[in-house]
Every structure is written in C-alpha cells, then in structure tokens.
Design an enzyme around this catalytic site. Structure first.
Site, short mmCIF file in Angstrom:
data_model
loop_
_atom_site.label_atom_id
_atom_site.label_comp_id
_atom_site.label_asym_id
_atom_site.label_seq_id
_atom_site.Cartn_x
_atom_site.Cartn_y
_atom_site.Cartn_z
N LYS A 195 36.84 37.62 44.16
CA LYS A 195 35.92 37.87 43.05
C LYS A 195 34.50 37.48 43.44
O LYS A 195 34.30 36.48 44.12
CB LYS A 195 36.34 37.05 41.82
CG LYS A 195 35.46 37.30 40.59
CD LYS A 195 35.72 36.30 39.49
CE LYS A 195 34.64 35.23 39.49
NZ LYS A 195 34.72 34.33 38.33
N LYS A 224 35.39 44.10 36.92
CA LYS A 224 35.48 43.02 35.92
C LYS A 224 34.18 43.01 35.12
O LYS A 224 33.19 42.39 35.53
CB LYS A 224 35.72 41.67 36.60
CG LYS A 224 35.74 40.48 35.64
CD LYS A 224 36.39 39.25 36.23
CE LYS A 224 36.26 38.08 35.27
NZ LYS A 224 37.14 36.96 35.59
#
Ligand code: 13P
Length: 342
Positions: free
Chosen positions: A137, A222
């Site tokens: 991420k 995301k």
C-alpha cells in the site's frame, strides 16, 4: 495460492471479503492507544495485533488480507517463535505491507503534501516479498481547502506520478499494488467539491498508471468515498454518497481494475458500513467494491480490549462483529437491525 498478480488481486476483493488496514505507523498507533490509555510499547502493539490476527472467524470468513507496518511484518507472536505473518497466512488471509514513508509538506505549495518513499523501494520490496508480503500500500494525501488553492495541480500530478512509480516497482517484485489517493474528508467542503477533486485525482492517476505500464488487472484502488467534508456540518445520506461515488467511478475507473477497497477516512463505524452497503446495493458494478478499513474496523476492538489480557475475547468479538457487518455490506446485504442483534 496462485502467485499471479491478477489472482492475488482477485482474492483480495472477492466473496465479500475485505482488507484489515493494521498498518498504523508508530506515531498513529500511539494516538490510538492514547485514547484507550495503553502505552505504545512494541509488546503492547504485538499483543493488540495478535489478538485480531487470531480472531479465527473474522480472519477466515471476512478478511482477505492484512496491511502491516514494517515492525509487524518482522514481529513474532507472544510465544516468542511464531511470526505474526504465519498466523495471518494460517487463517487463509494474505499479508500485505505499507511501503510509503509518509506525507511531507510539498515544497512551494503550502497546505499540499507529497508522499515519500521511492528511494530504495525496489530493495525494500524484495525484502518484504521474502517476509511474505504479496500486496503493498502507498497512500497519497490530497487535502481540500479551496480558499487556499489546495490541492494544487502540482500536488495531484506529483502524488499520482509517485503512485505510478510505486505501482510499477511492486509489480516487478511480484507484489500487487494498492494505489491509495486519499482525498481527505477533514475540510469544510461540499460533497460536490469532493466529487470534483476526487475526479481530477483519479483521472490523473489512471493516466500515470497507464504511462508507467502498470497492469491494471493486478492492482487495487483504495479511494475515499464521495462525501461532504466533516467541517461542512452536513451529513449525506448513504444513497447520495453511493450515487455520487459510483457515478465518479463509472466515469474514470477502468473496468480492468478488479477491485476497489475503500478507506474509512474518519467515518463512524456504522456509517462506513452503511455507505459501503448502499454502494453495493445499487449494483451490479464492473469492479468488486469492498472495505480496506483501519479505524472503522478497529475502534470497537481497541475500546473492548483496552490493553487487558482478560479482555482479549471481548476484543475479538468486537472485531469479528465489525468485520462481519462490513462483509455483508460488501455484498449489499447489510441491514441496520443486524447491528443490534450482536
Ligand atoms: P482508515 O480506514 O482509518 O482511513 O485507514 C485506512 C488506511 O489504510 C489509510 O491509509
């Protein structure tokens, strides 16, 4: 499990499962622990996270993967021998890793930030792969303050370019990149301003990912939901959030992207669940839409646990409940009455 990027990405977002964002940096987890009166030591951080990773029902039925912080991916359980990563894998979930080094002020643009961490990233990714990470991420932070010209076009360009360089390096290393361009909900802006800024950001992001030859089928987005700023004093209905969020994604997120896993961004626990449910209730959509929540999955278990070994079962029950509710929301099958049945 298959090691193909496309298969890992699909597993991260399928079957109503979602991601647990347990990758708080040492500074952020200290803030969370301060609220429950727990000292932020390495052992307390381990005990807290081990409690969640050992929640069998939540981890095997509702959670597809866990985003870890550097400390946690190297940490052993309280037994002194079992890596925490092995507990996650044994439950059937996939370990992931936060690889950005945080948002710093963007030189020349007061109020804007740029996320750092590209230098040495190729080597760090190779290390994380060996430690078991199969996805990563990187969070870019886009604040909104229209009176000050924030965000600037330069902030959006710099942050999305960094996201694309990060994503290409991940894929080279056999790791699925979660690309997170978070448009913050902290400001006083309207839902329509959130829509406009999120749109400008996502358009630029997919331009950059394309230019960097990122395989979209092996990536996960995301994003924030399209929602009014907290300081606007306005609470939007789940239906309005769902309608505007899906309108935006249909305009700008390619259907080659397998999944969209939302951040909670400061929404209340139940609000984050209700909004995700409303989004899925107006499907079908070309992508899976699920959760990658930090606060909205963890606020309840943190409170129930409060640092006491005698509260581990209560903490696990609170975590399992929120994971279950969000699982149902990812399938569009959640109802408010289910919250009270817990
Ligand atoms: P929140 O759900 O608390 O916004 O955290 C998700 C996350 O990983 C932010 O980068």
């Amino acid at each position: 499990m298959s090691e193909r990027l496309e298969d890992i990405a699909a597993a991260m977002v399928s079957g109503g499962k979602g991601l647990l964002a347990a990758d708080e940096s040492s500074g952020t987890i200290k803030k969370r622990f301060d609220v429950i009166g727990v000292e932020s030591t390495a052992d307390n951080r381990r005990d807290y996270r081990e409690m969640m990773f050992r929640s069998k029902e939540a981890m095997s039925k509702y959670i597809s993967g866990v985003i870890l912080y550097d400390e946690t991916i190297r940490q052993k359980a309280a037994d002194g021998t079992t890596p925490l990563v092995d507990i996650i894998k044994a439950s059937g979930a996939i370990p992931g890793i936060k690889v950005d080094l945080g948002a710093k002020p963007l030189a020349g643009f007061p109020g804007d930030t740029i996320t750092e961490g590209l230098d040495g990233l190729r080597e760090r990714l190779a290390d994380y792969y060996k430690l078991g990470a199969r996805f990563a991420k990187w969070r870019a932070v886009i604040d909104i303050d229209t009176s000050k010209g924030v965000p600037s076009a330069n902030s959006i360009a710099s942050n999305t370019h960094a996201l694309a360089r990060y994503a290409a390096l991940c894929q080279e290393a056999g790791i699925v990149p979660i690309v997170e361009p978070e448009v913050l909900m902290d400001g006083a802006h309207s839902i329509d301003t959130c829509y406009d800024v999120s749109k400008a950001t996502l358009v630029k992001l997919y331009d950059e990912l394309y230019a960097a030859r990122v395989i979209l089928e092996g990536s996960i987005l995301k994003p924030n939901m399209v929602i009014s700023g907290k300081k606007s004093g306005k609470t939007d209905s789940p239906e309005e959030i769902a309608e505007k969020t899906i309108k935006l994604f249909r305009e700008v997120v390619p259907s080659a992207v397998p999944g969209i896993a939302f951040l909670s961004g400061g929404q209340e626990d139940e609000e984050a669940t209700a909004n995700l449910n409303a989004i899925n209730a107006i499907g079908p959509h070309p992508w899976k839409l699920t959760f990658s929540y930090g606060r909205a999955l963890q606020a309840a278990p943190q409170k129930a646990w409060s640092g006491k070994a005698s509260n581990v079962a209560a903490g696990q029950a609170a975590f399992t409940h929120r994971a279950h509710m969000n699982h149902l929301a990812a399938l569009g099958k959640w109802q408010p009455a289910l919250e009270k049945a817990a």
